[in-house]
Design an enzyme around this catalytic site. Structure first.
Site, mmCIF file in Angstrom:
data_model
loop_
_atom_site.group_PDB
_atom_site.id
_atom_site.type_symbol
_atom_site.label_atom_id
_atom_site.label_comp_id
_atom_site.label_asym_id
_atom_site.label_seq_id
_atom_site.Cartn_x
_atom_site.Cartn_y
_atom_site.Cartn_z
ATOM 1 N N TRP A 154 0.807 -1.224 0.000
ATOM 2 C CA TRP A 154 0.000 0.000 0.000
ATOM 3 C C TRP A 154 0.833 1.264 0.000
ATOM 4 O O TRP A 154 0.300 2.359 -0.187
ATOM 5 C CB TRP A 154 -0.904 0.028 1.242
ATOM 6 C CG TRP A 154 -0.174 -0.408 2.485
ATOM 7 C CD1 TRP A 154 -0.183 -1.661 3.032
ATOM 8 C CD2 TRP A 154 0.703 0.374 3.298
ATOM 9 N NE1 TRP A 154 0.642 -1.707 4.135
ATOM 10 C CE2 TRP A 154 1.194 -0.466 4.328
ATOM 11 C CE3 TRP A 154 1.123 1.709 3.274
ATOM 12 C CZ2 TRP A 154 2.084 -0.020 5.317
ATOM 13 C CZ3 TRP A 154 2.012 2.152 4.242
ATOM 14 C CH2 TRP A 154 2.479 1.292 5.244
ATOM 15 N N LYS A 178 -2.954 -8.667 -7.407
ATOM 16 C CA LYS A 178 -3.676 -8.619 -6.134
ATOM 17 C C LYS A 178 -3.076 -7.441 -5.379
ATOM 18 O O LYS A 178 -2.011 -7.546 -4.790
ATOM 19 C CB LYS A 178 -3.476 -9.933 -5.369
ATOM 20 C CG LYS A 178 -4.602 -10.275 -4.412
ATOM 21 C CD LYS A 178 -4.836 -9.267 -3.306
ATOM 22 C CE LYS A 178 -3.803 -9.332 -2.203
ATOM 23 N NZ LYS A 178 -3.920 -8.205 -1.232
ATOM 24 N N GLY A 232 6.383 -7.280 3.047
ATOM 25 C CA GLY A 232 7.259 -7.531 4.180
ATOM 26 C C GLY A 232 8.037 -8.838 4.014
ATOM 27 O O GLY A 232 7.634 -9.716 3.237
ATOM 28 N N LEU A 247 7.487 -24.541 -8.594
ATOM 29 C CA LEU A 247 8.708 -24.301 -9.361
ATOM 30 C C LEU A 247 8.525 -23.206 -10.415
ATOM 31 O O LEU A 247 8.747 -23.417 -11.610
ATOM 32 C CB LEU A 247 9.176 -25.603 -10.027
ATOM 33 C CG LEU A 247 10.689 -25.785 -10.061
ATOM 34 C CD1 LEU A 247 11.293 -25.736 -8.664
ATOM 35 C CD2 LEU A 247 11.055 -27.106 -10.726
ATOM 36 N N GLU A 253 10.626 -7.894 -3.536
ATOM 37 C CA GLU A 253 11.188 -6.646 -3.009
ATOM 38 C C GLU A 253 10.644 -6.536 -1.599
ATOM 39 O O GLU A 253 9.448 -6.308 -1.409
ATOM 40 C CB GLU A 253 10.722 -5.462 -3.868
ATOM 41 C CG GLU A 253 11.079 -5.571 -5.339
ATOM 42 C CD GLU A 253 12.558 -5.542 -5.606
ATOM 43 O OE1 GLU A 253 13.307 -4.960 -4.787
ATOM 44 O OE2 GLU A 253 12.992 -6.118 -6.609
ATOM 45 N N CYS A 287 10.314 1.308 1.956
ATOM 46 C CA CYS A 287 11.262 0.224 2.194
ATOM 47 C C CYS A 287 12.692 0.732 2.299
ATOM 48 O O CYS A 287 13.532 0.090 2.909
ATOM 49 C CB CYS A 287 11.145 -0.794 1.078
ATOM 50 S SG CYS A 287 11.169 -0.021 -0.544
ATOM 51 N N GLU A 388 12.559 -3.538 11.082
ATOM 52 C CA GLU A 388 11.876 -2.541 10.268
ATOM 53 C C GLU A 388 10.661 -2.015 11.024
ATOM 54 O O GLU A 388 9.771 -2.780 11.392
ATOM 55 C CB GLU A 388 11.433 -3.154 8.936
ATOM 56 C CG GLU A 388 10.891 -2.119 7.979
ATOM 57 C CD GLU A 388 10.458 -2.722 6.648
ATOM 58 O OE1 GLU A 388 9.759 -3.749 6.666
ATOM 59 O OE2 GLU A 388 10.807 -2.148 5.605
ATOM 60 N N LYS A 458 20.377 -9.957 1.011
ATOM 61 C CA LYS A 458 20.009 -10.563 2.304
ATOM 62 C C LYS A 458 18.485 -10.693 2.435
ATOM 63 O O LYS A 458 17.825 -11.157 1.513
ATOM 64 C CB LYS A 458 20.656 -9.776 3.448
ATOM 65 C CG LYS A 458 22.190 -9.682 3.330
ATOM 66 C CD LYS A 458 22.851 -9.252 4.622
ATOM 67 C CE LYS A 458 22.795 -7.794 4.894
ATOM 68 N NZ LYS A 458 23.518 -7.355 6.085
ATOM 69 N N GLY A 461 15.261 -9.214 -0.274
ATOM 70 C CA GLY A 461 14.606 -9.649 -1.502
ATOM 71 C C GLY A 461 15.444 -10.478 -2.438
ATOM 72 O O GLY A 461 16.610 -10.788 -2.173
HETATM 73 P P1 NDP Z 1 2.628 -7.156 3.236
HETATM 74 O O1 NDP Z 1 3.734 -8.121 3.226
HETATM 75 O O2 NDP Z 1 1.679 -7.181 4.383
HETATM 76 O O3 NDP Z 1 1.718 -7.317 1.933
HETATM 77 C C1 NDP Z 1 2.185 -7.206 0.591
HETATM 78 C C2 NDP Z 1 1.141 -7.811 -0.343
HETATM 79 O O4 NDP Z 1 1.109 -9.232 -0.171
HETATM 80 C C3 NDP Z 1 -0.292 -7.333 -0.048
HETATM 81 O O5 NDP Z 1 -1.012 -7.298 -1.257
HETATM 82 C C4 NDP Z 1 -0.812 -8.410 0.873
HETATM 83 O O6 NDP Z 1 -2.216 -8.469 0.915
HETATM 84 C C5 NDP Z 1 -0.199 -9.647 0.233
HETATM 85 N N1 NDP Z 1 -0.071 -10.773 1.144
HETATM 86 C C6 NDP Z 1 0.028 -10.772 2.493
HETATM 87 N N2 NDP Z 1 0.135 -12.046 2.962
HETATM 88 C C7 NDP Z 1 0.117 -12.872 1.888
HETATM 89 C C8 NDP Z 1 0.193 -14.299 1.702
HETATM 90 N N3 NDP Z 1 0.340 -15.127 2.723
HETATM 91 N N4 NDP Z 1 0.140 -14.779 0.447
HETATM 92 C C9 NDP Z 1 0.032 -13.952 -0.611
HETATM 93 N N5 NDP Z 1 -0.075 -12.605 -0.495
HETATM 94 C C10 NDP Z 1 -0.020 -12.064 0.726
HETATM 95 O O7 NDP Z 1 3.292 -5.715 3.079
HETATM 96 P P2 NDP Z 1 2.634 -4.311 3.261
HETATM 97 O O8 NDP Z 1 1.509 -4.121 2.298
HETATM 98 O O9 NDP Z 1 2.361 -4.082 4.710
HETATM 99 O O10 NDP Z 1 3.847 -3.352 2.786
HETATM 100 C C11 NDP Z 1 4.883 -3.017 3.629
HETATM 101 C C12 NDP Z 1 6.116 -3.870 3.406
HETATM 102 O O11 NDP Z 1 6.516 -3.792 2.040
HETATM 103 C C13 NDP Z 1 7.298 -3.388 4.201
HETATM 104 O O12 NDP Z 1 7.969 -4.452 4.824
HETATM 105 C C14 NDP Z 1 8.211 -2.765 3.158
HETATM 106 O O13 NDP Z 1 9.560 -2.757 3.501
HETATM 107 C C15 NDP Z 1 7.922 -3.581 1.959
HETATM 108 N N6 NDP Z 1 8.255 -2.815 0.753
HETATM 109 C C16 NDP Z 1 9.376 -3.154 0.019
HETATM 110 C C17 NDP Z 1 9.764 -2.396 -1.080
HETATM 111 C C18 NDP Z 1 10.983 -2.759 -1.887
HETATM 112 O O14 NDP Z 1 11.161 -2.205 -2.981
HETATM 113 N N7 NDP Z 1 11.843 -3.642 -1.426
HETATM 114 C C19 NDP Z 1 9.007 -1.208 -1.475
HETATM 115 C C20 NDP Z 1 7.866 -0.954 -0.645
HETATM 116 C C21 NDP Z 1 7.502 -1.743 0.419
HETATM 117 P P3 NDP Z 1 -3.091 -7.546 1.916
HETATM 118 O O15 NDP Z 1 -2.256 -6.429 2.372
HETATM 119 O O16 NDP Z 1 -4.214 -7.103 1.076
HETATM 120 O O17 NDP Z 1 -3.540 -8.447 3.023
#
Ligand code: NDP
Length: 502
Positions: A154, A178, A232, A247, A253, A287, A388, A458, A461
C-alpha cells in the site's frame, strides 16, 4: 462516500471491465486521515482469481500476436493517458493511503516514464549472439513466461505496481494483480487506462482481496508462471514457499533498514535536510526509509540539535492540503506498530529526542497520526536499530572511523539500500563498495529511475525491478545453436581414430 468520489463502488477489473466478486462480498477502503470508509471494492477470493487467470490466459495469444513496435506504441499511449489522468489519480492515492498531496503529485508524475521506457524496450530489445566457434551460430531468444501474478503493498500503490507491470507487459506476459487491501482503487484505474489505450482486454486484471485468501490463491495458482511480490519479509518467505512448490519464477522486493552514512565534511544543515527527506517522506513508510542516521562523532551533537529542531517544525495535517508536510500512517495497525517500537526503544534505553507520541489537537483525533520521532543514545544491537519499524522514526548513532561506519551500516539482516554522504570521491566509492545492499546512493537518497536496477540483498529480496534486467527476468531464455557446416558427421563411424568435439 465523499463528495470527491461520490459513487465509489467498484468491482474487480477483469477482462477489461468491472465485475462483482463471485461471493458478492466487498471490502471497505478507509481514509487514514479520519478513519472513514470512502469506497467499497469487490473482495475477491480463489474463484475470482481463477476467473482472472482464465482471462489473462485468453489474452496471451492476442498480446503475443503484436509486434514489439505495436506493443511499445500501446504502452506509450497508456503513458500519455496516465499523464492526462494524473490529477484524479493523485487525489485517490492521497485518500487511500494518507500521503501528502505534494508527495504524491511528485511521485506519480514520474510514472509515465516507466511505460515509455519499457515500451522502448519492447521496440528495441536485441537478443545476443554468443561466441560458439566457426562452424556454429548461437543466438538467444527471449520468450514470455505467460500469465504472471503481482502482489503489491500500500505504501506506493501505483509506483510499485508500475515497476512490475511495465516490464512484464513489454516482455509479452499477461497478468493478474492482487493489490493491497488498503489501496485497491488506483490499480483498477490503471486498468481503465490500458483499456482506453487499446491494450487487449485481459492483458491486465486486478482482483482486490486479502493476502491470506486472494493473495494466497494467486501465488499458489498452478497456471501462474511467475509471482512478483513487494511486501514484508515474512510475506516474502511465505510466497517464496508457494513459488517453490510450483517451481515458478519469484521476485521479491522486501523490507529494509537503510542507513545514511554521513562523514564530517558534510555541513550540518545538509546532513539534516538529507535525514529529514530520507527518514520522513511517506511518514517513514518506505522500504528504503533512512531509518538509521550514522553520523561522524565530530558533528553528531550539532546534527542532533538541528535535526530535533527541524523535526519538531514538520507540519502534520490533512494530506489533501498542499501545505501539509506529513500525513497520517496508513492504518491504526501501522500506528500501533510505531507506538510499540517507541515503547521498545525507551525500554531498551534509547532517548526520545523529538516526537515519540501522537500529535495533539482535534484535527488529528480520528486519523492515524504519529509525530516524526528522533531516537538518540541508540546501540546498533537494539531492536529499534535492527527491525523494520515502517514509520517516521529515525535512530541516530555516532561513529569514529570509516570501518566502524561500514560495520554499523551492514549490521542488520536487511540489505536493500543505504546512502553515503561525503565530498571525498574516493571515500564515497570505497564505502559504497563495502556496503552489503542492492542500492547505494552517494550524496542522495530515495532516487529511482525506470532504467536503474532495484533489488535487495540478504532479507530484502530476490531479483530486480527496473532496467533491462527486470525485462529479462520476465522472460525465459532460449538458446538456439545452429550447425553451419554440411561436412559429414558420424560419431559411430568405426575408423579407429580419436574423436573430438569442436
Ligand atoms: P505485506 O507483506 O503485508 O503485503 C504485501 C502484499 O502481499 C499485499 O497485497 C498483501 O495483501 C499480500 N499478502 C500478504 N500475505 C500474503 C500471503 N500469505 N500470500 C500472498 N499474499 C499475501 O506488506 P505491506 O503491504 O504491509 O507493505 C509493507 C512492506 O513492504 C514493508 O515491509 C516494506 O519494507 C515492503 N516494501 C518493500 C519495497 C521494496 O522495494 N523492497 C518497497 C515498498 C515496500 P493484503 O495487504 O491485502 O492483506
Amino acid at each position: 462516500m465523499t463528495d470527491r468520489h461520490p459513487k465509489f463502488m467498484r468491482g474487480m477489473f477483469v477482462n477489461g471491465d468491472y465485475l462483482p466478486s463471485a461471493s458478492g462480498k466487498t471490502l471497505p477502503v478507509v481514509n487514514p486521515k479520519n478513519g472513514e470508509v470512502f469506497a467499497e471494492v469487490a473482495e475477491g477470493d480463489t474463484v475470482d482469481i481463477n476467473v482472472a487467470v482464465d482471462s489473462a490466459e485468453r489474452a496471451f495469444e492476442k498480446w503475443g500476436g503484436l509486434s514489439g513496435t505495436e506493443r511499445g506504441n500501446l504502452m506509450q499511449r497508456a503513458a500519455d493517458i496516465l499523464q492526462r489522468r494524473l490529477p484524479e489519480i493523485v487525489s485517490l492515492e492521497v485518500d487511500q493511503i494518507g500521503r501528502p498531496r505534494r508527495e504524491m503529485t511528485a511521485q506519480l508524475a514520474r510514472l509515465p516514464e516507466w511505460y515509455s521506457y519499457f515500451g522502448s524496450v519492447a521496440r528495441t530489445y536485441e537478443d545476443r549472439v554468443p561466441p560458439f566457434g566457426k562452424d556454429h551460430l548461437n543466438y538467444t531468444r527471449r520468450i514470455p513466461l505467460g500469465v504472471v501474478g503481482h502482489l503489491t503493498p500500500w505504501n506506493h500503490p501505483l509506483l510499485i505496481l508500475t515497476k512490475k507491470v511495465a516490464p512484464s507487459m513489454a516482455a509479452v506476459n499477461t497478468m493478474v494483480v492482487k493489490p493491497s487491501e488498503y489501496a485497491p482503487i488506483t490499480p483498477m484505474i490503471l486498468g481503465e487506462i490500458f483499456r482506453e489505450a487499446s491494450v487487449p482486454d485481459g492483458v491486465y486484471n486486478v482482483v482486490p482481496g486479502y493476502g491470506p485468501t486472494a493473495g494466497l490463491a494467486l501465488s499458489s495458482h498452478p497456471r501462474i508462471r511467475k509471482v512478483d511480490l513487494t511486501g514484508g519479509t515474512p510475506t516474502g518467505k511465505a510466497v517464496a514457499a508457494m513459488a517453490g512448490k510450483n517451481l515458478i519464477r519469484f521476485t521479491a522486493e522486501l523490507g529494509g533498514k537503510a542507513a545514511l552514512v554521513v562523514f564530517p565534511d558534510i555541513p550540518v544543515d545538509r546532513c539534516v535536510a538529507a535525514t529529514l527527506f530520507a527518514s520522513f517522506v511517506a511518514t517513514g513508510q518506505t522500504c528504503v526509509q533512512g531509518s538509521r542516521l550514522l553520523v561522524h562523532r565530530s558533528i553528531h551533537d550539532a546534527v542532533v540539535e538541528a535535526l530535533v529542531h527541524r523535526t519538531r517544525a514538520i507540519r502534520l495535517g490533512d494530506p489533501q492540503d498542499l501545505r501539509t508536510q506529513m500525513g497520517p500512517l496508513v492504518s491504526a495497525k501501522q500506528r500501533d506498530m510505531v507506538e510499540r517500537y517507541v515503547r521498545i526503544g525507551i525500554e531498551e534505553g534509547a532517548t526520545v529526542a523529538a516526537g515519540g507520541e501522537r500529535p495533539q489537537g482535534a484535527e488529528f483525533a480520528r486519523g492515524y497520526y504519529h509525530l516524526p520521532t528522533v531516537f538518540t543514545n541508540v546501540k546498533s544491537t537494539m531492536r529499534i536499530a535492527q527491525e523494520e519499524i515502517f514509520g517516521p522514526v529515525v535512530c541516530v548513532m555516532p561513529f569514529d572511523s570509516e570501518d566502524e561506519a561500514i560495520a554499523l551500516a551492514n549490521s542488520t539482516p536487511f540489505g536493500l539500500a543505504s546512502s553515503v554522504w561525503t565530498k571525498d570521491v574516493a571515500r564515497a566509492h570505497r564505502v559504497a563498495h563495502q556496503l552489503k545492499c542492492g542500492i547505494v546512493w552517494i550524496n542522495d537518497h530515495h532516487r529511482i529511475g525506470p532504467a536503474s536496477p532495484w533489488g535487495g540483498f540478504k532479507m530484502s529480496g530476490l531479483g530486480h525491478e527496473n532496467g533491462i534486467i527486470a525485462y529479462e527476468e520476465y522472460t525465459e531464455l532460449q538458446s538456439v545453436i545452429v550447425n553451419l557446416s554440411d561436412a559429414p558427421f558420424d560419431w559411430y563411424a568405426d575408423d579407429g581414430r580419436e574423436k573430438r568435439y569442436s
